[in-house]
Design a protein around this motif. Structure first.
Motif, PDB file in Angstrom:
ATOM      1  N   GLY A 199       2.207  14.961  30.307  1.00 10.49           N
ATOM      2  CA  GLY A 199       1.454  14.986  31.549  1.00 10.49           C
ATOM      3  C   GLY A 199       1.731  16.166  32.449  1.00 10.49           C
ATOM      4  O   GLY A 199       1.080  16.321  33.486  1.00 10.49           O
ATOM      5  N   GLY A 200       2.696  16.994  32.074  1.00  6.91           N
ATOM      6  CA  GLY A 200       2.963  18.162  32.893  1.00  6.91           C
ATOM      7  C   GLY A 200       1.853  19.187  32.801  1.00  6.91           C
ATOM      8  O   GLY A 200       0.941  19.068  31.977  1.00  6.91           O
ATOM      9  N   GLY A 201       1.928  20.192  33.660  1.00  2.80           N
ATOM     10  CA  GLY A 201       0.917  21.239  33.636  1.00  2.80           C
ATOM     11  C   GLY A 201       0.943  22.062  34.895  1.00  2.80           C
ATOM     12  O   GLY A 201       1.899  22.011  35.672  1.00  2.80           O
ATOM     13  N   LEU A 202      -0.130  22.808  35.083  1.00  2.00           N
ATOM     14  CA  LEU A 202      -0.284  23.678  36.242  1.00  2.00           C
ATOM     15  C   LEU A 202      -1.249  23.028  37.219  1.00  2.00           C
ATOM     16  O   LEU A 202      -2.349  22.609  36.830  1.00  2.00           O
ATOM     17  CB  LEU A 202      -0.809  25.037  35.791  1.00  2.00           C
ATOM     18  N   VAL A 203      -0.850  22.966  38.465  1.00  2.00           N
ATOM     19  CA  VAL A 203      -1.691  22.363  39.490  1.00  2.00           C
ATOM     20  C   VAL A 203      -1.537  23.157  40.776  1.00  2.00           C
ATOM     21  O   VAL A 203      -0.485  23.771  41.019  1.00  2.00           O
ATOM     22  CB  VAL A 203      -1.310  20.879  39.701  1.00  2.00           C
ATOM     23  N   GLN A 204      -2.559  23.165  41.589  1.00  3.28           N
ATOM     24  CA  GLN A 204      -2.483  23.850  42.868  1.00  3.28           C
ATOM     25  C   GLN A 204      -1.730  22.990  43.886  1.00  3.28           C
ATOM     26  O   GLN A 204      -1.707  21.758  43.785  1.00  3.28           O
ATOM     27  CB  GLN A 204      -3.883  24.162  43.393  1.00  3.28           C
ATOM     28  N   ALA A 205      -1.168  23.647  44.858  1.00  4.47           N
ATOM     29  CA  ALA A 205      -0.485  22.932  45.930  1.00  4.47           C
ATOM     30  C   ALA A 205      -1.447  21.930  46.576  1.00  4.47           C
ATOM     31  O   ALA A 205      -2.629  22.239  46.791  1.00  4.47           O
ATOM     32  CB  ALA A 205       0.027  23.918  46.967  1.00  4.47           C
ATOM     33  N   GLY A 206      -0.927  20.753  46.839  1.00  2.00           N
ATOM     34  CA  GLY A 206      -1.749  19.687  47.381  1.00  2.00           C
ATOM     35  C   GLY A 206      -2.372  18.791  46.331  1.00  2.00           C
ATOM     36  O   GLY A 206      -2.906  17.726  46.653  1.00  2.00           O
ATOM     37  N   TYR A 235      22.999   8.135  32.961  1.00  3.53           N
ATOM     38  CA  TYR A 235      21.959   7.835  31.989  1.00  3.53           C
ATOM     39  C   TYR A 235      22.410   8.245  30.586  1.00  3.53           C
ATOM     40  O   TYR A 235      23.023   9.287  30.389  1.00  3.53           O
ATOM     41  CB  TYR A 235      20.663   8.550  32.364  1.00  3.53           C
ATOM     42  N   ASP A 236      22.068   7.409  29.634  1.00  6.43           N
ATOM     43  CA  ASP A 236      22.495   7.628  28.255  1.00  6.43           C
ATOM     44  C   ASP A 236      21.493   8.416  27.428  1.00  6.43           C
ATOM     45  O   ASP A 236      21.860   9.089  26.468  1.00  6.43           O
ATOM     46  CB  ASP A 236      22.728   6.284  27.556  1.00  6.43           C
ATOM     47  N   TYR A 237      20.227   8.295  27.771  1.00  9.82           N
ATOM     48  CA  TYR A 237      19.170   8.869  26.929  1.00  9.82           C
ATOM     49  C   TYR A 237      18.264   9.753  27.765  1.00  9.82           C
ATOM     50  O   TYR A 237      17.940   9.424  28.909  1.00  9.82           O
ATOM     51  CB  TYR A 237      18.355   7.746  26.272  1.00  9.82           C
ATOM     52  N   TRP A 238      17.844  10.834  27.134  1.00 10.02           N
ATOM     53  CA  TRP A 238      17.013  11.829  27.819  1.00 10.02           C
ATOM     54  C   TRP A 238      15.888  12.301  26.916  1.00 10.02           C
ATOM     55  O   TRP A 238      16.042  12.408  25.702  1.00 10.02           O
ATOM     56  CB  TRP A 238      17.860  13.046  28.210  1.00 10.02           C
ATOM     57  N   GLY A 239      14.768  12.603  27.567  1.00 10.24           N
ATOM     58  CA  GLY A 239      13.684  13.243  26.856  1.00 10.24           C
ATOM     59  C   GLY A 239      13.852  14.748  26.875  1.00 10.24           C
ATOM     60  O   GLY A 239      14.828  15.273  27.439  1.00 10.24           O
ATOM     61  N   GLN A 240      12.896  15.435  26.270  1.00 16.10           N
ATOM     62  CA  GLN A 240      12.958  16.896  26.172  1.00 16.10           C
ATOM     63  C   GLN A 240      12.405  17.574  27.416  1.00 16.10           C
ATOM     64  O   GLN A 240      12.635  18.781  27.601  1.00 16.10           O
ATOM     65  CB  GLN A 240      12.192  17.358  24.935  1.00 16.10           C
ATOM     66  N   GLY A 241      11.697  16.871  28.223  1.00 11.37           N
ATOM     67  CA  GLY A 241      11.183  17.435  29.459  1.00 11.37           C
ATOM     68  C   GLY A 241       9.748  17.907  29.354  1.00 11.37           C
ATOM     69  O   GLY A 241       9.251  18.223  28.271  1.00 11.37           O
ATOM     70  N   THR A 242       9.087  17.960  30.492  1.00 11.04           N
ATOM     71  CA  THR A 242       7.728  18.480  30.584  1.00 11.04           C
ATOM     72  C   THR A 242       7.647  19.372  31.809  1.00 11.04           C
ATOM     73  O   THR A 242       8.170  19.035  32.875  1.00 11.04           O
ATOM     74  CB  THR A 242       6.694  17.340  30.632  1.00 11.04           C
ATOM     75  N   GLN A 243       7.006  20.519  31.649  1.00 11.95           N
ATOM     76  CA  GLN A 243       6.965  21.513  32.712  1.00 11.95           C
ATOM     77  C   GLN A 243       5.880  21.168  33.729  1.00 11.95           C
ATOM     78  O   GLN A 243       4.729  20.896  33.360  1.00 11.95           O
ATOM     79  CB  GLN A 243       6.686  22.898  32.130  1.00 11.95           C
ATOM     80  N   VAL A 244       6.261  21.230  34.985  1.00  8.76           N
ATOM     81  CA  VAL A 244       5.317  21.094  36.091  1.00  8.76           C
ATOM     82  C   VAL A 244       5.374  22.381  36.904  1.00  8.76           C
ATOM     83  O   VAL A 244       6.451  22.802  37.331  1.00  8.76           O
ATOM     84  CB  VAL A 244       5.659  19.890  36.979  1.00  8.76           C
ATOM     85  N   THR A 245       4.226  22.997  37.079  1.00 11.63           N
ATOM     86  CA  THR A 245       4.139  24.217  37.868  1.00 11.63           C
ATOM     87  C   THR A 245       3.097  24.029  38.951  1.00 11.63           C
ATOM     88  O   THR A 245       1.947  23.687  38.653  1.00 11.63           O
ATOM     89  CB  THR A 245       3.775  25.421  37.002  1.00 11.63           C
ATOM     90  N   VAL A 246       3.514  24.244  40.186  1.00 10.95           N
ATOM     91  CA  VAL A 246       2.621  24.078  41.325  1.00 10.95           C
ATOM     92  C   VAL A 246       2.400  25.453  41.945  1.00 10.95           C
ATOM     93  O   VAL A 246       3.351  26.091  42.407  1.00 10.95           O
ATOM     94  CB  VAL A 246       3.202  23.108  42.363  1.00 10.95           C
ATOM     95  N   SER A 247       1.182  25.893  41.940  1.00  9.92           N
ATOM     96  CA  SER A 247       0.859  27.207  42.488  1.00  9.92           C
ATOM     97  C   SER A 247       0.493  27.096  43.957  1.00  9.92           C
ATOM     98  O   SER A 247      -0.074  26.102  44.398  1.00  9.92           O
ATOM     99  CB  SER A 247      -0.283  27.839  41.703  1.00  9.92           C
ATOM    100  N   SER A 248       0.807  28.141  44.693  1.00  3.04           N
ATOM    101  CA  SER A 248       0.533  28.128  46.140  1.00  3.04           C
ATOM    102  C   SER A 248      -0.832  28.680  46.446  1.00  3.04           C
ATOM    103  O   SER A 248      -1.524  29.228  45.602  1.00  3.04           O
ATOM    104  CB  SER A 248       1.604  28.948  46.861  1.00  3.04           C
TER     105      SER A 248
END
Length: 123
Positions: free
Chosen positions: A8-15, A110-123
């Protein structure tokens, strides 16, 4: 053993808004407390929001209060975080974490972790 996969991560504009999802497998999901953390470049991993294994309690960092909401679906083995009113400073890799009981703010709990998903918010 528990496997966690974020999406669900991705690039989104501020707000704008994003909804992250974490799918769990390998253990009865309903017995797991779940948390979301984030880590920006050059910074330590920080707590964002969590939910107890019962789903009856949620905990939010100050940065998340009023903007982020966590929910879980034990039938689908998923935990989601709805992020609204995003800011550039929310940009980070977001990680899902799990523990049989602990749902606090310390990553070491926490014992278990995922690999992560990048979230980038542009101004």
């Amino acid at each position: 053993q528990v496997q966690l996969v974020e999406s669900g991560g991705g690039l989104v504009q501020a707000g704008g808004s994003l909804r992250l999802s974490c799918a769990a497998s390998g253990r009865t999901f309903g017995s797991l407390a779940m948390g979301w953390f984030r880590q920006a470049p050059g910074k330590e991993r920080e707590f964002v929001i969590s939910i107890s294994w019962t789903g009856g309690s949620t905990y939010s960092a100050e940065v998340a209060k009023g903007r982020f909401t966590i929910s879980r679906d034990n039938a689908k083995n998923t935990v989601d975080v709805q992020m609204n009113s995003l800011k550039p400073e929310d940009s980070a890799v977001y990680y899902c974490a799990a523990h049989p009981r602990y749902s606090g703010s310390s990553p070491s709990g926490y014992d278990y972790w995922g690999q992560g998903t990048q979230v980038t918010v542009s101004s």
